[in-house]
Structures are given as C-alpha cells and as structure tokens.
Design an enzyme around this catalytic site. Structure first.
Site, short mmCIF file in Angstrom:
data_model
loop_
_atom_site.label_atom_id
_atom_site.label_comp_id
_atom_site.label_asym_id
_atom_site.label_seq_id
_atom_site.Cartn_x
_atom_site.Cartn_y
_atom_site.Cartn_z
N HIS A 127 0.86 -1.23 0.11
CA HIS A 127 0.01 0.15 -0.09
C HIS A 127 0.84 1.06 0.11
O HIS A 127 0.72 2.11 -0.77
CB HIS A 127 -0.89 -0.03 1.36
CG HIS A 127 -1.56 1.45 1.49
ND1 HIS A 127 -2.88 1.54 0.81
CD2 HIS A 127 -1.41 2.33 1.99
CE1 HIS A 127 -3.35 2.90 1.33
NE2 HIS A 127 -2.34 3.36 2.02
N GLU A 128 1.73 1.27 0.80
CA GLU A 128 2.82 2.38 0.98
C GLU A 128 3.49 2.67 -0.24
O GLU A 128 3.67 3.74 -0.82
CB GLU A 128 3.69 2.39 2.29
CG GLU A 128 2.77 2.20 3.44
CD GLU A 128 2.05 3.54 3.63
OE1 GLU A 128 2.20 4.28 3.22
OE2 GLU A 128 1.00 3.28 4.47
N HIS A 131 1.77 4.34 -3.17
CA HIS A 131 1.79 5.93 -2.97
C HIS A 131 2.84 6.60 -4.04
O HIS A 131 2.64 7.29 -4.59
CB HIS A 131 1.84 6.48 -1.81
CG HIS A 131 0.37 6.34 -0.92
ND1 HIS A 131 -0.73 6.85 -1.27
CD2 HIS A 131 0.18 5.65 0.37
CE1 HIS A 131 -1.67 6.73 -0.40
NE2 HIS A 131 -1.33 5.91 0.54
N GLU A 188 -5.68 7.32 -1.32
CA GLU A 188 -5.58 6.10 -0.21
C GLU A 188 -6.31 4.84 -0.76
O GLU A 188 -5.76 3.74 -0.72
CB GLU A 188 -6.44 6.37 1.19
CG GLU A 188 -5.67 7.47 1.86
CD GLU A 188 -4.18 6.91 2.19
OE1 GLU A 188 -3.99 5.90 2.66
OE2 GLU A 188 -3.20 7.74 2.38
#
Length: 259
Positions: A127-128, A131, A188
C-alpha cells in the site's frame, strides 16, 4: 475586466505549467506540476531527516524480514530505477509505515503485531509503495500549488481590502473540503487497489489485506473519528468494502510464492 483578465492569465500559467500523467494499474489521469526527479530529491531529503531523529531497530531478524518482503514488493512494481531502501523504526506506539518518492520505505515496530504475518506486512508495504509509484506526493503538491495560486488570484482580484482575508479563508476551507480531502481519500483507495495487485504479483495472498484492514478497524472501534468527508482516509467500512470488490482482480495476479 482587469480582475477577469488577471484570473484568466493566472489560469493560463497554471495550465502551461501542468503536466499530465497516468497512474499505473488504475489508468487515472493526474495533475503533476513537479518532475519525478524533484519528488525523488525531496523524498530523499525527508527520509534522511526522519532517520536522523528516529531510533532505528537493530534486530537482524526483524530487519531481514522487512527487507525480504519489501524487495519482493519492489520487484513486483517494475521500478528497477528506484534506489529502494527499507528501514525499521523502533516505536511500538506507532502503527504505521510509509514510502517516500524514490522508494524510501520505513516500517514502525508498532505495526508488526497488527500485521501478524508476512502477508499482512506485505499488504501494508505494498500500500505504501503504491503511493510512491502513483506519485501521490507530487500530485498533492501540485494540487496545493493550484489552490494557492487561485487563492492569490482571488485576493488580488478583490477590490475591497477588508474582505480579502475573508475570501481567502473561505476559498481555502472550501478547497480543502471540496477538493484536497476528496483527492486524499482517492489516493488512499488507489493505493489500496494498487497494493493488492503488487502484493499478489509478489506472491502474497491479497486476501490477507482484507483481514489486515478488518483488524485495523477492530482496533479503532470505539475511538472518536472524523466523519469521512472531513477525513484524509476513507472510513474503515468504505475501505473494507472496496477491497472486497477489488480482490478478484488482485487474485488473478496471485501465484503463491515458494520462498
């Protein structure tokens, strides 16, 4: 007439400076007014500053685990040009992780119990990392530049000096709630979707992401939270519902790893 001309001129400047890009995986068009190299330089500077003021974890088993998972996720993104780094920050009270532009990743030790296993940790790291791959940091900076420019244009175009602060404040609040916060929630959600695919490609079962966010939601239950429309993140229920919808797509990329 002068006020309108000023606004149009500033808008034209922004349009001329604006670069269009497409987010990997989702295909969404995004506003970018900074180069990727600028983002990477800023990310490296921020990463060094954070590591200087934080205590790093020295447990070789924990560090090896984070680096092993992180390298697999990084390989799944295809960004071999990034100078990937994976650090563990000793802070048991912080349940978080981050990835700065250029592939600078840090995981707080407080996240490890919630992640539970390698797949759970892979879900967070993916997920990070998403980004950074999606260049959300550069997009957010670009959006803030546009808002700042429009605020200045509005103030300059207001002849009544007594109302300039009022107009600037109203425009700033409106831009935050109606523009910046919705995009933050979009980022997000986009990172969730991209992360599912990256972890699946890396050989981690993406269904572990659903279980992770369910644990996150359970941990936050009973705590006071802002309504979704005032938050930078989707509500837990929204996030879980979206992940459930995206799982079939991610599972099509999943082949269990033997490593």
């Amino acid at each position: 007439m002068k006020s309108k001309a000023l606004l149009l001129s500033l808008a034209a400047v922004f349009l001329l400076q604006t670069g269009c890009s497409t987010v990997p995986v989702t295909g969404r068009s995004q506003l970018l007014m900074v180069s990727e190299q600028q983002e990477i330089r800023m990310g490296l500077t921020s990463f060094r500053e954070i590591l200087e003021r934080e205590k790093l974890n020295t447990d070789p088993l924990i560090n090896d685990r984070v680096q092993r998972i992180g390298r697999r996720i990084a390989a799944a993104t295809g960004r071999t040009d990034y100078q990937w780094e994976f650090k563990v920050i000793e802070n048991d009270k912080t349940v978080n992780a981050f990835c700065l532009p250029g592939g600078k990743v840090a995981v707080y030790t407080g996240l490890l119990p919630v992640a539970q296993d390698d797949a759970g940790l892979a879900a967070v790291i993916a997920h990070e990392v998403a980004h950074a791959i999606a260049r959300h940091g550069g997009e957010r900076l670009s959006q803030e530049m546009v808002v700042a420019g429009l605020t200045v244009a509005t103030v300059m175009a207001t002849s009544d000096s007594s109302r300039r602060d009022l107009y600037a404040g109203l425009l700033g609040a409106g831009a935050a709630v109606g523009f910046l916060l919705p995009y933050s929630r979009l980022h997000e959600s986009e990172a969730d979707r991209m992360g599912l695919i990256y972890m699946a490609k890396a050989g981690y079962d993406p269904r572990a992401a659903l279980a992770l966010w369910q644990r996150m939601a359970a941990q936050a239950k009973g705590k006071s939270k802002l309504p979704e429309w005032l938050s930078t993140h989707p509500a837990d229920e929204t996030r879980i519902r979206q992940i459930e919808r995206w799982l079939p797509e991610a599972l099509s990329h999943y082949h269990p790893s033997k490593n």
